[in-house]
Design a protein around this motif. Structure first.
Motif, PDB file in Angstrom:
ATOM      1  N   GLY A 177     -12.834 -12.052  -1.402  1.00  0.00           N
ATOM      2  CA  GLY A 177     -11.428 -11.313  -2.219  1.00  0.00           C
ATOM      3  C   GLY A 177     -11.624  -9.766  -1.805  1.00  0.00           C
ATOM      4  O   GLY A 177     -12.689  -9.112  -1.815  1.00  0.00           O
ATOM      5  N   ALA A 178     -10.320  -9.123  -1.800  1.00  0.00           N
ATOM      6  CA  ALA A 178     -10.173  -7.882  -1.733  1.00  0.00           C
ATOM      7  C   ALA A 178      -8.873  -7.384  -2.313  1.00  0.00           C
ATOM      8  O   ALA A 178      -7.888  -8.274  -2.213  1.00  0.00           O
ATOM      9  N   PRO A 179      -8.903  -6.297  -2.573  1.00  0.00           N
ATOM     10  CA  PRO A 179      -7.274  -5.469  -3.225  1.00  0.00           C
ATOM     11  C   PRO A 179      -6.352  -5.967  -2.106  1.00  0.00           C
ATOM     12  O   PRO A 179      -6.443  -5.789  -0.964  1.00  0.00           O
ATOM     13  N   SER A 180      -5.280  -6.381  -2.333  1.00  0.00           N
ATOM     14  CA  SER A 180      -4.142  -6.698  -1.494  1.00  0.00           C
ATOM     15  C   SER A 180      -3.604  -5.401  -0.896  1.00  0.00           C
ATOM     16  O   SER A 180      -3.220  -4.526  -1.724  1.00  0.00           O
ATOM     17  N   PRO A 181      -3.400  -5.226   0.513  1.00  0.00           N
ATOM     18  CA  PRO A 181      -2.741  -4.009   1.168  1.00  0.00           C
ATOM     19  C   PRO A 181      -1.222  -4.316   1.081  1.00  0.00           C
ATOM     20  O   PRO A 181      -0.509  -3.306   1.252  1.00  0.00           O
ATOM     21  N   PHE A 182      -0.728  -5.079   0.560  1.00  0.00           N
ATOM     22  CA  PHE A 182       0.836  -5.575   0.151  1.00  0.00           C
ATOM     23  C   PHE A 182       1.442  -5.168  -1.079  1.00  0.00           C
ATOM     24  O   PHE A 182       2.338  -4.600  -1.417  1.00  0.00           O
ATOM     25  N   THR A 183       0.717  -5.725  -2.182  1.00  0.00           N
ATOM     26  CA  THR A 183       1.100  -5.568  -3.602  1.00  0.00           C
ATOM     27  C   THR A 183       0.245  -4.876  -4.457  1.00  0.00           C
ATOM     28  O   THR A 183      -0.948  -5.439  -4.593  1.00  0.00           O
ATOM     29  N   GLU A 443      -2.825 -14.978  -3.103  1.00  0.00           N
ATOM     30  CA  GLU A 443      -2.382 -13.471  -3.547  1.00  0.00           C
ATOM     31  C   GLU A 443      -2.575 -13.864  -5.330  1.00  0.00           C
ATOM     32  O   GLU A 443      -2.125 -14.837  -5.659  1.00  0.00           O
ATOM     33  N   VAL A 444      -3.690 -13.100  -5.591  1.00  0.00           N
ATOM     34  CA  VAL A 444      -4.038 -13.287  -7.042  1.00  0.00           C
ATOM     35  C   VAL A 444      -3.917 -12.108  -7.741  1.00  0.00           C
ATOM     36  O   VAL A 444      -3.935 -11.029  -7.523  1.00  0.00           O
ATOM     37  N   GLU A 445      -3.728 -12.147  -9.238  1.00  0.00           N
ATOM     38  CA  GLU A 445      -3.495 -11.152  -9.902  1.00  0.00           C
ATOM     39  C   GLU A 445      -4.633 -11.299 -11.136  1.00  0.00           C
ATOM     40  O   GLU A 445      -4.812 -12.337 -11.810  1.00  0.00           O
ATOM     41  N   LEU A 446      -5.604 -10.395 -11.054  1.00  0.00           N
ATOM     42  CA  LEU A 446      -6.634 -10.450 -12.149  1.00  0.00           C
ATOM     43  C   LEU A 446      -6.212 -10.260 -13.592  1.00  0.00           C
ATOM     44  O   LEU A 446      -5.332  -9.617 -13.639  1.00  0.00           O
ATOM     45  N   ALA A 447      -7.178 -10.611 -14.439  1.00  0.00           N
ATOM     46  CA  ALA A 447      -7.060 -10.427 -15.951  1.00  0.00           C
ATOM     47  C   ALA A 447      -8.292 -10.429 -16.827  1.00  0.00           C
ATOM     48  O   ALA A 447      -9.030 -11.684 -16.182  1.00  0.00           O
ATOM     49  N   GLY A 448      -8.471  -9.910 -17.648  1.00  0.00           N
ATOM     50  CA  GLY A 448      -9.401 -10.228 -18.391  1.00  0.00           C
ATOM     51  C   GLY A 448     -10.839  -9.803 -17.716  1.00  0.00           C
ATOM     52  O   GLY A 448     -10.982  -8.862 -16.831  1.00  0.00           O
ATOM     53  N   GLU A 449     -12.045 -10.382 -18.305  1.00  0.00           N
ATOM     54  CA  GLU A 449     -13.316  -9.682 -17.814  1.00  0.00           C
ATOM     55  C   GLU A 449     -13.991 -11.024 -17.468  1.00  0.00           C
ATOM     56  O   GLU A 449     -15.330 -10.965 -17.488  1.00  0.00           O
ATOM     57  N   GLY A 450     -13.782 -12.239 -17.099  1.00  0.00           N
ATOM     58  CA  GLY A 450     -14.361 -13.416 -16.754  1.00  0.00           C
ATOM     59  C   GLY A 450     -15.147 -13.047 -15.508  1.00  0.00           C
ATOM     60  O   GLY A 450     -14.970 -12.397 -14.595  1.00  0.00           O
ATOM     61  N   ALA A 451     -16.322 -13.967 -15.465  1.00  0.00           N
ATOM     62  CA  ALA A 451     -17.044 -13.694 -14.254  1.00  0.00           C
ATOM     63  C   ALA A 451     -16.893 -14.416 -12.965  1.00  0.00           C
ATOM     64  O   ALA A 451     -17.058 -14.020 -11.902  1.00  0.00           O
ATOM     65  N   ASN A 452     -16.044 -15.696 -13.268  1.00  0.00           N
ATOM     66  CA  ASN A 452     -15.918 -16.712 -12.249  1.00  0.00           C
ATOM     67  C   ASN A 452     -14.602 -16.265 -11.737  1.00  0.00           C
ATOM     68  O   ASN A 452     -13.541 -16.357 -12.741  1.00  0.00           O
ATOM     69  N   ALA A 483     -12.789  -2.413  -2.075  1.00  0.00           N
ATOM     70  CA  ALA A 483     -11.754  -1.759  -1.496  1.00  0.00           C
ATOM     71  C   ALA A 483     -11.544  -2.900  -0.136  1.00  0.00           C
ATOM     72  O   ALA A 483     -12.352  -3.381   0.412  1.00  0.00           O
ATOM     73  N   LEU A 484     -10.476  -2.624   0.599  1.00  0.00           N
ATOM     74  CA  LEU A 484     -10.113  -3.678   1.609  1.00  0.00           C
ATOM     75  C   LEU A 484     -10.777  -3.199   2.714  1.00  0.00           C
ATOM     76  O   LEU A 484     -11.219  -4.274   3.672  1.00  0.00           O
ATOM     77  N   ARG A 485     -11.032  -2.030   3.091  1.00  0.00           N
ATOM     78  CA  ARG A 485     -11.941  -1.571   4.036  1.00  0.00           C
ATOM     79  C   ARG A 485     -13.232  -2.193   4.285  1.00  0.00           C
ATOM     80  O   ARG A 485     -13.926  -2.476   5.235  1.00  0.00           O
ATOM     81  N   ASP A 486     -13.880  -2.589   3.066  1.00  0.00           N
ATOM     82  CA  ASP A 486     -15.077  -3.460   2.932  1.00  0.00           C
ATOM     83  C   ASP A 486     -14.965  -4.726   3.253  1.00  0.00           C
ATOM     84  O   ASP A 486     -16.307  -5.634   3.316  1.00  0.00           O
ATOM     85  N   ALA A 487     -13.715  -5.639   3.264  1.00  0.00           N
ATOM     86  CA  ALA A 487     -13.666  -6.799   3.567  1.00  0.00           C
ATOM     87  C   ALA A 487     -13.779  -6.959   5.121  1.00  0.00           C
ATOM     88  O   ALA A 487     -14.001  -6.042   5.865  1.00  0.00           O
ATOM     89  N   SER A 488     -14.362  -8.308   5.207  1.00  0.00           N
ATOM     90  CA  SER A 488     -14.456  -8.813   6.662  1.00  0.00           C
ATOM     91  C   SER A 488     -13.386  -8.862   7.465  1.00  0.00           C
ATOM     92  O   SER A 488     -12.113  -8.611   7.025  1.00  0.00           O
ATOM     93  N   ALA A 489     -13.488  -8.691   8.991  1.00  0.00           N
ATOM     94  CA  ALA A 489     -12.480  -8.636   9.694  1.00  0.00           C
ATOM     95  C   ALA A 489     -11.833 -10.125   9.693  1.00  0.00           C
ATOM     96  O   ALA A 489     -10.338  -9.978   9.853  1.00  0.00           O
ATOM     97  N   ASN A 490     -12.139 -11.040   9.402  1.00  0.00           N
ATOM     98  CA  ASN A 490     -11.471 -12.365   9.111  1.00  0.00           C
ATOM     99  C   ASN A 490     -10.607 -12.171   8.212  1.00  0.00           C
ATOM    100  O   ASN A 490      -9.276 -12.631   8.375  1.00  0.00           O
ATOM    101  N   LEU A 491     -10.828 -11.648   6.970  1.00  0.00           N
ATOM    102  CA  LEU A 491      -9.980 -11.384   5.889  1.00  0.00           C
ATOM    103  C   LEU A 491      -8.668 -10.512   6.449  1.00  0.00           C
ATOM    104  O   LEU A 491      -7.376 -10.908   6.212  1.00  0.00           O
ATOM    105  N   ARG A 492      -9.147  -9.539   7.001  1.00  0.00           N
ATOM    106  CA  ARG A 492      -7.832  -8.481   7.122  1.00  0.00           C
ATOM    107  C   ARG A 492      -7.107  -8.761   8.374  1.00  0.00           C
ATOM    108  O   ARG A 492      -5.889  -8.598   8.155  1.00  0.00           O
ATOM    109  N   PHE A 493      -7.773  -9.545   9.236  1.00  0.00           N
ATOM    110  CA  PHE A 493      -6.657  -9.989  10.134  1.00  0.00           C
ATOM    111  C   PHE A 493      -5.867 -11.366   9.684  1.00  0.00           C
ATOM    112  O   PHE A 493      -4.721 -11.306   9.951  1.00  0.00           O
ATOM    113  N   ALA A 494      -6.334 -12.281   8.980  1.00  0.00           N
ATOM    114  CA  ALA A 494      -5.665 -13.207   8.545  1.00  0.00           C
ATOM    115  C   ALA A 494      -4.504 -12.773   7.486  1.00  0.00           C
ATOM    116  O   ALA A 494      -3.339 -13.350   7.510  1.00  0.00           O
ATOM    117  N   ALA A 495      -4.799 -11.530   6.799  1.00  0.00           N
ATOM    118  CA  ALA A 495      -3.764 -11.193   5.958  1.00  0.00           C
ATOM    119  C   ALA A 495      -2.922 -10.408   6.720  1.00  0.00           C
ATOM    120  O   ALA A 495      -1.586 -10.434   6.370  1.00  0.00           O
TER     121      ALA A 495
END
Length: 556
Positions: A177-183, A443-452, A483-495
């Motif tokens: 997972g990584a920050p969305s480049p869109f939202t 596309e997910v919106e995080l909330a709280g401090e849960g670990a999983n 940061a999104l730049r740290d994500a794999s090319a797989n995630l970035r291209f699929a996005a």
């Protein structure tokens, strides 16, 4: 004076009426917007976007009636519970998905769902690619794809992704997972499923029945001649124990070649070369004959598959409806016969029918627009096309409400499965071939401090099996990239691919998304792969045409 008094009274009444109208618009603005569009938006003071959506439309959408099973860590299934939440007007209640991954459901994009209402997302896997190949042809010919032909999952799964091989079992799931480049404020979570590979020498004996449309509409160079090339490529990749039969349909059905050993290349190629086009089209009788041939060879120790090659410009014969034709072959499907549908040409191509046939036939749907694509499907990926390693493959993603406020699955609308049916092994789902990958984005919106963040469960049967096995994988919050730049090319291209598809099909949640952002993502994730480079070139063409269409008030 009386006249002035009358005018004053009229003015007062008019102002009162206007006040009532404004109040009504404020209360009933959403309904009026649905009826009258952008002008009504302006009256009630809402921001109106280029794709016809509004700020209000981008608020959280909710599933209004959803049944879900409670899952424990050990994989047992508790009695299902039902929650009922009133949907905010004016959105209509969202019905429970049908209990199968193999129905042609609505293309309405999945809603953004609150985990407090439903933390489970369940779908059947899908490795079809026809929607993307059709898009490529339409763009190459100077156009843009029809919105209802865009299936996000088929775009994403057209491409290869480098995922780790399974260490045990049939699958391994790569989570990221990584920050969305869109939202802003949201994250993208990638679920990457990798199936185990099988060497050519280890494949089960394969029995193919080619069912070829030889009607008059197939006479063009990109239809029957391309189908003949594709069949020869497939024959070239077969083993000595494999067999091939050939059936054609046009004005009538013809048994061209009985099951013949794959080593008899000259005989097979001569039969394929002998095909000519002419006459009408009646698919139903041909499909039934092809399935009868395939059923004779069906069994747990072999692969028996019907391969339909058509331009889709068809009547069904015998006054059959599409549903009746699909129902007529269900008995053969239960015996283990699988199906591949191969679309060719343009004009009256029935993409919807080809997809439904493949889904009902426990198979896959391809569109062949060139000899290069034929080689890709029938040579480079032949093992995955023929050898099914698992059937009725279901994926269930459970989001932790302590970590995730809400989520949206991009695509897979046609593959939705009721959450309660995840562990019902009688419910039909998707099939996975040897070495296949399946990628899904949330596309997910995080909330709280849960670990999983999420727990992903994959449930599937071995071919011909009755009982399913289940594997479990987890994504921890610590596994999310900062940061999104740290994500794999797989995630970035699929996005980039999923974002492009969502924008072009007019998904309300993608109203503020940008093709420029998608292009930037794709540029940095090509990694020397020719199919990714080709997508980047197509995207640059699409950006120009999309902008022109929006500027001219067109459908985009």
């Amino acid at each position: 004076m009386k006249r002035l008094a009358g005018l004053s009274k009229l003015a007062f009444i008019t102002l009162g009426v206007l006040a009532l109208v404004v109040a009504s618009l404020s209360v009933f603005g959403n309904n009026i917007r649905k009826l009258f569009g952008a002008q009504a938006e302006a009256l009630v003071g809402q921001e109106y976007t280029a794709n016809g959506g509004t700020t209000a439309h981008r608020q959280l959408q909710r599933k209004s009636l959803k049944t879900f099973g409670m899952n424990d860590e050990g994989g047992s299934s508790a009695a299902p519970s039902i929650t009922v939440a009133s949907a905010p007007p004016p959105a209509p209640p969202r019905p429970e998905p049908v209990s199968t991954g193999n129905t042609h459901a609505s293309q309405r994009p999945n809603p953004f769902t609150l985990t407090s209402e439903d933390r489970f997302s369940t779908f059947a896997v899908d490795v079809d690619t026809a929607s993307y190949t059709l898009f490529r042809r339409q763009v190459s010919e100077g156009g843009l794809p029809a919105r209802d032909s865009i299936r996000v999952e088929e775009w994403v799964n057209y491409f290869r992704y480098r995922y780790p091989a399974p260490e045990e079992g049939d699958f391994r799931v790569d989570l990221e997972g990584a920050p969305s480049p869109f939202t802003p404020g949201r994250h993208l979570v990638k679920v990457g499923l990798q199936g185990r590979n099988i060497a050519k020498s280890q494949r089960k004996p394969t029995h193919l029945v080619f069912l070829v449309d030889t009607s008059g509409s197939m006479g063009q160079p990109d239809k029957l001649p391309l189908a003949q090339t594709a069949m020869k490529l497939m024959v070239d990749g077969l083993n000595e124990a494999d067999t091939v039969a050939l059936v054609t349909y046009a004005g009538s059905v013809r048994d061209v070649l009985p099951p013949t050993s794959a080593v008899q290349r000259d005989t097979l190629f001569a039969a394929i070369d002998s095909l000519t086009s002419g006459g009408g089209t009646a698919m139903g009788d041909g499909l039934e004959l092809a399935y009868r041939h395939a059923a004779k060879k069906a069994g747990p120790q072999s692969v028996s598959r019907v391969v339909v090659l058509t331009d889709g410009d068809t009547n069904l014969g015998r006054d059959l409806t599409a549903d009746a034709m699909l129902a007529s072959v269900q008995g053969y499907v239960q015996e283990g016969v699988t199906l591949s549908t191969i679309g060719l040409g343009m004009g009256n191509y029935r993409d919807d029918l080809m997809e439904r046939l493949a889904n009902k036939g426990n198979g896959n749907c391809f569109y062949i627009d060139s000899e290069r694509e034929a080689r890709r499907v029938f040579q480079e990926r032949l093992a995955g096309t023929l050898e099914v390693i698992a059937q009725d493959v279901k994926v269930q993603v459970e989001f932790d409400p302590a970590t995730v406020r809400g989520y949206r699955l991009l695509g897979y609308e046609n593959r939705a499965i009721a959450d309660r049916d995840f562990r019902d092994d009688k419910v039909d789902a998707g099939e996975i071939g040897a070495g296949h990958t399946v990628t899904a984005l949330y596309e997910v919106e995080l909330a709280g401090e849960g670990a999983n963040v999420a727990t992903v469960r994959v449930r599937a049967k071995r071919p011909g099996g009755v009982e399913a096995a289940e594997q479990r994988f987890s994504l921890e919050r610590s596994g999310l990239h900062g940061a999104l730049r740290d994500a794999s090319a797989n995630l970035r291209f699929a996005a980039a691919v999923a974002g492009t598809a969502d924008i072009l099909r007019g998904a309300p949640q993608a109203g503020d998304w940008s093709l420029a952002t998608a292009e930037s993502l794709a540029e940095g994730a090509v990694e020397g792969m020719s199919d990714r480079a080709e997508f980047l070139g197509l995207l640059r063409l699409v950006r120009v045409r999309h902008a022109r269409s929006v500027a001219s008030g067109g459908p985009y």
